[in-house]
Scaffold this active site. Sequence first.
Site, mmCIF file in Angstrom:
data_model
loop_
_atom_site.group_PDB
_atom_site.id
_atom_site.type_symbol
_atom_site.label_atom_id
_atom_site.label_comp_id
_atom_site.label_asym_id
_atom_site.label_seq_id
_atom_site.Cartn_x
_atom_site.Cartn_y
_atom_site.Cartn_z
ATOM 1 N N SER A 123 0.734 -1.335 0.067
ATOM 2 C CA SER A 123 -0.093 0.124 0.069
ATOM 3 C C SER A 123 0.796 1.188 -0.042
ATOM 4 O O SER A 123 0.501 2.306 -0.220
ATOM 5 C CB SER A 123 -0.826 0.200 1.496
ATOM 6 O OG SER A 123 -1.542 -1.012 1.544
ATOM 7 N N HIS A 144 -2.034 -3.393 -6.508
ATOM 8 C CA HIS A 144 -2.599 -3.103 -5.254
ATOM 9 C C HIS A 144 -3.947 -3.480 -5.053
ATOM 10 O O HIS A 144 -4.859 -2.848 -5.789
ATOM 11 C CB HIS A 144 -2.271 -1.602 -5.012
ATOM 12 C CG HIS A 144 -2.791 -1.077 -3.526
ATOM 13 N ND1 HIS A 144 -3.082 0.127 -3.626
ATOM 14 C CD2 HIS A 144 -2.771 -1.723 -2.421
ATOM 15 C CE1 HIS A 144 -3.760 0.199 -2.139
ATOM 16 N NE2 HIS A 144 -3.245 -0.802 -1.541
ATOM 17 N N GLU A 156 -5.158 -1.123 -8.253
ATOM 18 C CA GLU A 156 -4.268 -0.440 -9.076
ATOM 19 C C GLU A 156 -3.062 -1.083 -9.413
ATOM 20 O O GLU A 156 -2.382 -1.753 -8.794
ATOM 21 C CB GLU A 156 -3.992 0.677 -7.670
ATOM 22 C CG GLU A 156 -5.066 1.471 -7.429
ATOM 23 C CD GLU A 156 -4.891 2.356 -6.128
ATOM 24 O OE1 GLU A 156 -5.486 3.167 -5.850
ATOM 25 O OE2 GLU A 156 -3.914 2.109 -5.359
ATOM 26 N N ASN A 195 -5.887 5.437 -1.802
ATOM 27 C CA ASN A 195 -5.572 5.596 -0.617
ATOM 28 C C ASN A 195 -5.310 7.202 -0.167
ATOM 29 O O ASN A 195 -5.473 7.613 0.799
ATOM 30 C CB ASN A 195 -4.324 4.712 -0.292
ATOM 31 C CG ASN A 195 -4.779 3.344 0.353
ATOM 32 O OD1 ASN A 195 -5.652 3.006 0.574
ATOM 33 N ND2 ASN A 195 -3.693 2.586 0.399
HETATM 34 N N1 3HC Z 1 -14.002 -11.367 3.537
HETATM 35 C C1 3HC Z 1 -14.619 -12.069 2.513
HETATM 36 N N2 3HC Z 1 -15.741 -11.764 2.057
HETATM 37 C C2 3HC Z 1 -16.476 -11.001 2.794
HETATM 38 C C3 3HC Z 1 -15.811 -10.126 4.068
HETATM 39 C C4 3HC Z 1 -14.556 -10.378 4.278
HETATM 40 N N3 3HC Z 1 -14.038 -10.054 5.186
HETATM 41 N N4 3HC Z 1 -16.764 -9.396 4.567
HETATM 42 C C5 3HC Z 1 -18.021 -9.525 3.586
HETATM 43 N N5 3HC Z 1 -17.809 -10.476 2.663
HETATM 44 C C6 3HC Z 1 -18.699 -10.805 1.674
HETATM 45 C C7 3HC Z 1 -19.840 -11.635 2.317
HETATM 46 O O1 3HC Z 1 -19.442 -12.949 2.057
HETATM 47 C C8 3HC Z 1 -20.852 -11.188 1.150
HETATM 48 O O2 3HC Z 1 -20.788 -12.078 -0.117
HETATM 49 P P1 3HC Z 1 -21.930 -12.455 -0.999
HETATM 50 O O3 3HC Z 1 -22.915 -11.362 -1.060
HETATM 51 O O4 3HC Z 1 -21.254 -12.799 -2.288
HETATM 52 O O5 3HC Z 1 -22.610 -13.662 -0.413
HETATM 53 C C9 3HC Z 1 -20.467 -9.877 0.778
HETATM 54 O O6 3HC Z 1 -19.014 -9.613 1.018
HETATM 55 C C10 3HC Z 1 -21.242 -8.750 1.470
HETATM 56 O O7 3HC Z 1 -21.155 -9.136 2.802
HETATM 57 P P2 3HC Z 1 -22.104 -8.886 4.032
HETATM 58 O O8 3HC Z 1 -23.531 -8.550 3.748
HETATM 59 O O9 3HC Z 1 -21.962 -9.650 5.331
HETATM 60 O O10 3HC Z 1 -21.412 -7.291 4.449
HETATM 61 P P3 3HC Z 1 -21.661 -5.985 3.974
HETATM 62 O O11 3HC Z 1 -22.531 -5.840 2.677
HETATM 63 O O12 3HC Z 1 -21.744 -5.174 5.064
HETATM 64 O O13 3HC Z 1 -20.120 -5.707 3.244
HETATM 65 C C11 3HC Z 1 -18.026 -5.028 3.016
HETATM 66 C C12 3HC Z 1 -19.157 -5.977 3.876
HETATM 67 C C13 3HC Z 1 -17.813 -5.823 1.578
HETATM 68 C C14 3HC Z 1 -16.527 -5.125 3.623
HETATM 69 C C15 3HC Z 1 -18.472 -3.551 2.632
HETATM 70 O O14 3HC Z 1 -18.636 -3.242 4.307
HETATM 71 C C16 3HC Z 1 -17.384 -2.689 2.529
HETATM 72 O O15 3HC Z 1 -17.543 -2.495 1.172
HETATM 73 N N6 3HC Z 1 -16.773 -1.824 3.014
HETATM 74 C C17 3HC Z 1 -15.900 -1.021 2.564
HETATM 75 C C18 3HC Z 1 -14.565 -1.689 2.350
HETATM 76 C C19 3HC Z 1 -13.458 -0.692 1.805
HETATM 77 O O16 3HC Z 1 -13.646 0.565 1.601
HETATM 78 N N7 3HC Z 1 -12.267 -1.406 1.323
HETATM 79 C C20 3HC Z 1 -11.130 -0.610 1.026
HETATM 80 C C21 3HC Z 1 -10.138 -0.233 2.095
HETATM 81 S S1 3HC Z 1 -8.524 0.722 1.717
HETATM 82 C C22 3HC Z 1 -7.548 -0.504 1.332
HETATM 83 O O17 3HC Z 1 -8.026 -1.741 1.290
HETATM 84 C C23 3HC Z 1 -6.209 -0.162 0.908
HETATM 85 C C24 3HC Z 1 -5.344 -0.814 1.510
HETATM 86 O O18 3HC Z 1 -4.058 -0.375 0.889
HETATM 87 C C25 3HC Z 1 -5.060 -0.722 3.080
#
Ligand code: 3HC
Length: 290
Positions: A123, A144, A156, A195
């Site tokens: 990242s 990424h 990315e 990010n």
């Molecule tokens: N691992 C794997 N699958 C997951 C999961 C996890 N931790 N959390 C949820 N899922 C899956 C579920 O199995 C479900 O799959 P399906 O619809 O195919 O059955 C789907 O995601 C939806 O799950 P939920 O209904 O339980 O939960 P939500 O609708 O609340 O979704 C989320 C959870 C996808 C994490 C959603 O809250 C989200 O999009 N959050 C924002 C995440 C984000 O912004 N990520 C970017 C972070 S920055 C980054 O990563 C940069 C790096 O450099 C650090």
Amino acid sequence: MNIDDIKTITVIGAGNMGHQISLQCALKGFTTICTDISEDLLKKADDFVDSYLAGRVEKGKLSTEQARDVRQRIHFTPSLEEAAKDTDYVIEAVLEVLDLKRKIFADLDRIAPPHAILATNSSAIVSSKIADVTSRPEKVINLHFFNPALVMELVEVVQGPHVSEETVRVSMELCKRLHKKAVHVKKEVKGFLLNRILLAMFREAFWLLDMDVASIEDIDKACIYGAGHPMGPFTLNDLTGLDLMYTMEMETFRETGNVADRPSPNLVKQYVEGRYGKKTGKGWYDYSDK
Ligand code: 3HC
């Protein structure tokens, strides 16, 4: 090299990102070998594959046969040699420690076949800080992924000055095969693309908390119900890791010396107390009973 030449993908690191990137590769048809020095993480990743595939079958998203095929395509090993000796594409996803990455890439350059592309999921560390330890800098690139890597569609593809057009093209095509939406980041900039945007939001959220303008819960609530975000910044930070955020901010602060770049006092407190988020059971929120 063409995308069809990629049959085997190696993932280095079975942690937060590595185990999900591995599974995504196996789900989309690639023979995948994931390696880590921690036997414990490898075991957890292996168990995760079983429970994830069982869940997919239960939800009707995969047939039993498809799940069995995926299971047969993914392998875990503590041996870097075994993981990389016949690979076509490597994705490194270890801790954000430059010396560690440089050591791994030097080893990979020795072990992996000459045609293999060596990508880092970092990242924070651009590939030009790593490429020079290899004899194939034109094949060393940032790829990424976002957390959780099985769900988030964005990847990315970051092109440093040493990266060939062919490596970019094959990496973009690979993302497509992994059913991801790739964006081409044409220059190495700190934080890449998303990010940088997210960091601006995190900084504002931390400032609001430091100034006691609102609670963690209310700041999260505002982003969910007023801006339509799937989760608020504090919940998101718990997912991606406070340690990663702290490390990234400290690195920027060391580079710029600008007080505005210092991590927020509340973030420093959490970090010092070892509250890194979901992975430690506590972060901005408490997950110990989950
Ligand atoms: N691992 C794997 N699958 C997951 C999961 C996890 N931790 N959390 C949820 N899922 C899956 C579920 O199995 C479900 O799959 P399906 O619809 O195919 O059955 C789907 O995601 C939806 O799950 P939920 O209904 O339980 O939960 P939500 O609708 O609340 O979704 C989320 C959870 C996808 C994490 C959603 O809250 C989200 O999009 N959050 C924002 C995440 C984000 O912004 N990520 C970017 C972070 S920055 C980054 O990563 C940069 C790096 O450099 C650090």
